[in-house]
Design a protein around this motif. Structure first.
Motif, PDB file in Angstrom:
ATOM      1  N   GLY A  24      10.049  -5.002   1.823  1.00  0.00           N
ATOM      2  CA  GLY A  24       9.808  -3.653   2.308  1.00  0.00           C
ATOM      3  C   GLY A  24      11.061  -2.814   2.210  1.00  0.00           C
ATOM      4  N   ARG A  49       5.984  -0.465   6.937  1.00  0.00           N
ATOM      5  CA  ARG A  49       5.699  -1.820   7.400  1.00  0.00           C
ATOM      6  C   ARG A  49       6.453  -2.800   6.524  1.00  0.00           C
ATOM      7  NH1 ARG A  49      -0.128  -3.248   9.108  1.00  0.00           N
ATOM      8  NH2 ARG A  49       1.083  -4.862  10.107  1.00  0.00           N
ATOM      9  N   THR A  70       7.160  -7.020   5.570  1.00  0.00           N
ATOM     10  CA  THR A  70       6.589  -8.360   5.618  1.00  0.00           C
ATOM     11  C   THR A  70       7.744  -9.303   5.904  1.00  0.00           C
ATOM     12  OG1 THR A  70       4.859  -7.797   4.040  1.00  0.00           O
ATOM     13  CG2 THR A  70       5.335 -10.147   4.348  1.00  0.00           C
ATOM     14  N   THR A 123       4.429 -15.602   9.440  1.00  0.00           N
ATOM     15  CA  THR A 123       4.597 -14.369   8.678  1.00  0.00           C
ATOM     16  C   THR A 123       4.034 -13.252   9.540  1.00  0.00           C
ATOM     17  OG1 THR A 123       4.384 -15.491   6.552  1.00  0.00           O
ATOM     18  CG2 THR A 123       3.948 -13.141   6.564  1.00  0.00           C
ATOM     19  N   ARG A 180       3.967  -8.608  10.122  1.00  0.00           N
ATOM     20  CA  ARG A 180       4.157  -7.310   9.480  1.00  0.00           C
ATOM     21  C   ARG A 180       4.525  -6.236  10.508  1.00  0.00           C
ATOM     22  NH1 ARG A 180       3.097  -5.801   4.642  1.00  0.00           N
ATOM     23  NH2 ARG A 180       1.977  -3.966   5.310  1.00  0.00           N
ATOM     24  N   THR A 193       6.482  -2.773  12.014  1.00  0.00           N
ATOM     25  CA  THR A 193       6.713  -1.404  11.562  1.00  0.00           C
ATOM     26  C   THR A 193       8.134  -0.983  11.935  1.00  0.00           C
ATOM     27  OG1 THR A 193       4.381  -0.868  11.872  1.00  0.00           O
ATOM     28  CG2 THR A 193       5.911   0.985  11.755  1.00  0.00           C
TER      29      THR A 193
END
Length: 145
Positions: free
Chosen positions: A39, A46, A48, A55, A57, A59
């Motif tokens: 990212g 967002r 990863t 894992t 995600r 912001t």
């Protein structure tokens, strides 16, 4: 119940040099033994994030170059599980940078999972800081040749 994990380290580089390595997510696989990321460090984006066994995600909520990177993520609702991660960079008087790597967890699931957050032999936050320090210091040393 909340949980907070913090790891602090001094890095022999400027905050801008630390920021450049910290936000180069595509290079994490070359130096980080704790996490991988994809990212861009821009507010609203967002990311990863991959860490051992998970894992997620989050912001990006703050991205002030040379000063602070912060992201937040939720599992279900904030009442269930919420995490907010920050990296704060501050200049030391000797020209080095103090990096504070901090994670704040809240929500009902924190009580059930608290024992997994940190153990003396497996402190991923301190390990990440050490790897980042080494990468930045080697990178800035080569840049001055």
């Amino acid at each position: 119940m909340d949980a907070v994990l913090t790891a602090v380290i001094d890095i022999d580089a400027t905050p801008e040099e630390v920021w450049n390595v910290l936000t180069d997510f595509t290079a994490y696989g070359e130096w980080s033994t704790f996490s991988a990321a994809e990212g861009t460090a821009q507010v609203g984006n967002r990311l990863t994030m991959r860490m051992p066994g998970m894992t997620f995600r989050p912001t990006v909520t703050v991205a002030t170059p040379g000063q602070e990177l912060r992201w937040a993520g939720t599992l279900g609702t904030k009442r269930l599980f919420h995490g907010q991660h920050s990296f704060v960079l501050s200049s030391n008087h000797d020209g080095t940078t103090c990096l504070t790597n901090r994670e704040e967890f809240s929500g009902i699931l924190v009580t059930l999972t608290r024992r997994f957050f940190k153990t003396p032999k497996r402190d991923g936050y301190a390990a990440f800081n050490k790897c980042l320090k080494q990468r930045v210091e080697v990178f800035t040393e080569r840049s001055t040749w």
